[in-house]
Design an enzyme around this catalytic site. Sequence first.
Site, PDB file in Angstrom:
ATOM      1  N   SER A   1     -51.318 -20.351 -59.503  1.00 16.84           N
ATOM      2  CA  SER A   1     -51.971 -19.904 -60.719  1.00 16.84           C
ATOM      3  C   SER A   1     -51.624 -18.456 -61.061  1.00 16.84           C
ATOM      4  O   SER A   1     -50.494 -18.160 -61.410  1.00 16.84           O
ATOM      5  CB  SER A   1     -53.481 -20.114 -60.591  1.00 16.84           C
ATOM      6  OG  SER A   1     -54.112 -19.975 -61.838  1.00 16.84           O
TER       7      SER A   1
ATOM      8  N   LYS B   1     -49.355 -24.520 -59.974  1.00 22.97           N
ATOM      9  CA  LYS B   1     -50.639 -24.733 -60.656  1.00 22.97           C
ATOM     10  C   LYS B   1     -50.625 -23.937 -61.963  1.00 22.97           C
ATOM     11  O   LYS B   1     -50.875 -22.743 -61.973  1.00 22.97           O
ATOM     12  CB  LYS B   1     -51.784 -24.287 -59.744  1.00 22.97           C
ATOM     13  CG  LYS B   1     -53.167 -24.797 -60.173  1.00 22.97           C
ATOM     14  CD  LYS B   1     -53.771 -24.026 -61.315  1.00 22.97           C
ATOM     15  CE  LYS B   1     -55.167 -24.500 -61.659  1.00 22.97           C
ATOM     16  NZ  LYS B   1     -55.731 -23.794 -62.818  1.00 22.97           N
TER      17      LYS B   1
ATOM     18  N   GLN C   1     -58.224 -23.768 -67.097  1.00 23.74           N
ATOM     19  CA  GLN C   1     -59.543 -24.402 -67.182  1.00 23.74           C
ATOM     20  C   GLN C   1     -60.522 -23.563 -68.016  1.00 23.74           C
ATOM     21  O   GLN C   1     -60.528 -22.340 -67.926  1.00 23.74           O
ATOM     22  CB  GLN C   1     -60.152 -24.617 -65.794  1.00 23.74           C
ATOM     23  CG  GLN C   1     -59.609 -25.818 -65.052  1.00 23.74           C
ATOM     24  CD  GLN C   1     -58.218 -25.560 -64.532  1.00 23.74           C
ATOM     25  OE1 GLN C   1     -57.984 -24.568 -63.851  1.00 23.74           O
ATOM     26  NE2 GLN C   1     -57.291 -26.437 -64.852  1.00 23.74           N
TER      27      GLN C   1
END
Length: 543
Positions: free
Chosen positions: A308, A333, A337
């Site tokens: 991420s 990743k 979200q």
Amino acid sequence: MNHENKEIPSENAFETKASNLFLKNIFLIAIGMIISHFLINSNPIIINKSSKFDELLSLIQNHYVDSLDYSNIENKAVNNLLSLLDPHSVYIPKEELVQSNEPLVGNFDGIGVEFYIANDTLIVVSPITNGPSELAGIKSGDKIIKINDTIVAGVGIQNADVFKKLRGQKGTTVKLGIQRNNSNQLIQIVVKRNKVQVNSVEKSLMLDDRTGYIKINTFGEQTYNEFRNELEFLVKEKKIEHLVLDLRQNTGGYLEICVNILDELIDQNKLLVYTKGRNHPTEKYISKTKGLYENGKLSVIIDEGSASASEILAGAVQDLDRGVIIGRRSFGKGLVQSQINLKDGSAVRLTVAKYYTFSGRSIQKPYKNGNLDYEYDILKRYENGELFAMDSIKDVDTMKYFTINKRIVKGGGGIYPDVFVPIDTNFDLTNFSLLRSVMPDYVYSNQAKIESLSKNYSTFKDFNSSFQINSNWLQEFYKFAKKSNPKLNLSRSASFENRVKYMLKAYVARMLYKTEGFYSIINQNDPAIQKAINANHQNLKLN
């Protein structure tokens, strides 16, 4: 070893991959990612439209033959529904919401100790500086035998049990029964719980006369401030010419924090990353300010546990040809979200967009074959040889992407390194991992002996240059380890023993000089660190 909520970073989280612990580590990475990535602040979404899903739940609640825990059924149904979408859209029950945010908030209410459990005994590694435990008189090596008059030694206590007993509302107290220096008398210490800060950036180090090193464990609320303080020290006090950023096993965090850190490393008006989703317009993040370190040499170390925000940072550095990426392909990743709070106090973290680097690469690896296949991805990398040789990587995106200097880079499934570092398989990983697991217990079982070393070494520099784990130390440790685990097969090869010696020296240094001492020893024998230093000293040209 735990920090009331945090494991002490290991030298290499994949040393255990040849053992039965490997699969467990993979699941920890995959699951841990769920609670540690960038969240978009969003207002609660109210849905008035009824659906088949709502009708079915209502029918079950009102007409099913047996009595049910309806709340539990509903939670499982929501989790199963979200699992059909992607691996990172998740439901968080109300009672877990606060704890799930703690890794990013950077603090919690508790007593403030790092601990580990050995031989069914809770041992204090270190009280957090200026935290409640240190102020109350807790010391490294203390064994916590009782918590509020309840015996916690020899009863099979687990980490989760410790968290419940030691944490609590700020201002409340907990009474500890402490065994110190193997005395039979317990010391009673009352600790008043308070807000405890958890640093996400390790104290900076000098790797040589001109190379600074900073390790970032997560991108939380305080990470930028911590990073800037360490970077300012290295730039202004140490006059570094080369910076090594270590992002291994960093599972991510807040996007804005990552962007702020990049802004200290990259000059103004550069596209760092952008997000795009079906119902979310493209949002671009641009470097804006004059940074502390825009021109010096830069290396970023990543591995399969870097995810991420870590991948965003590495991708920006690579695509803008700002520095060299060292290590192995990152996790992959790249889903964004949004946290949506539900009426009952629970929340859903729903994937709403994807991250893209400057060159247009998507960071996200494929997930269409289901969550189980996704979770096994790292294991598959081990099995197909990718963790040993870069040419074993199976490309999932054949499109060519170009850096700002027109260098070709790969996309899809994470960030690919410029300089590859394979995992070490030159010796028995399984037994080395088992030996390492008992090193903290051995060190704290010999606390008095080790603390006496400080009389001979006035500084860490003296210790590092002069102290060695000799054959007597090694044999004593082997005997201790064999007693802990009779099945250990202790190799006598030179490479194996040398690695055991330097790792044991690192744990001795940790007791005497804390984290700075530990990482200083580890880094001297870390192939990724050495490649990062060499790449920049040799003015590596990327093409």
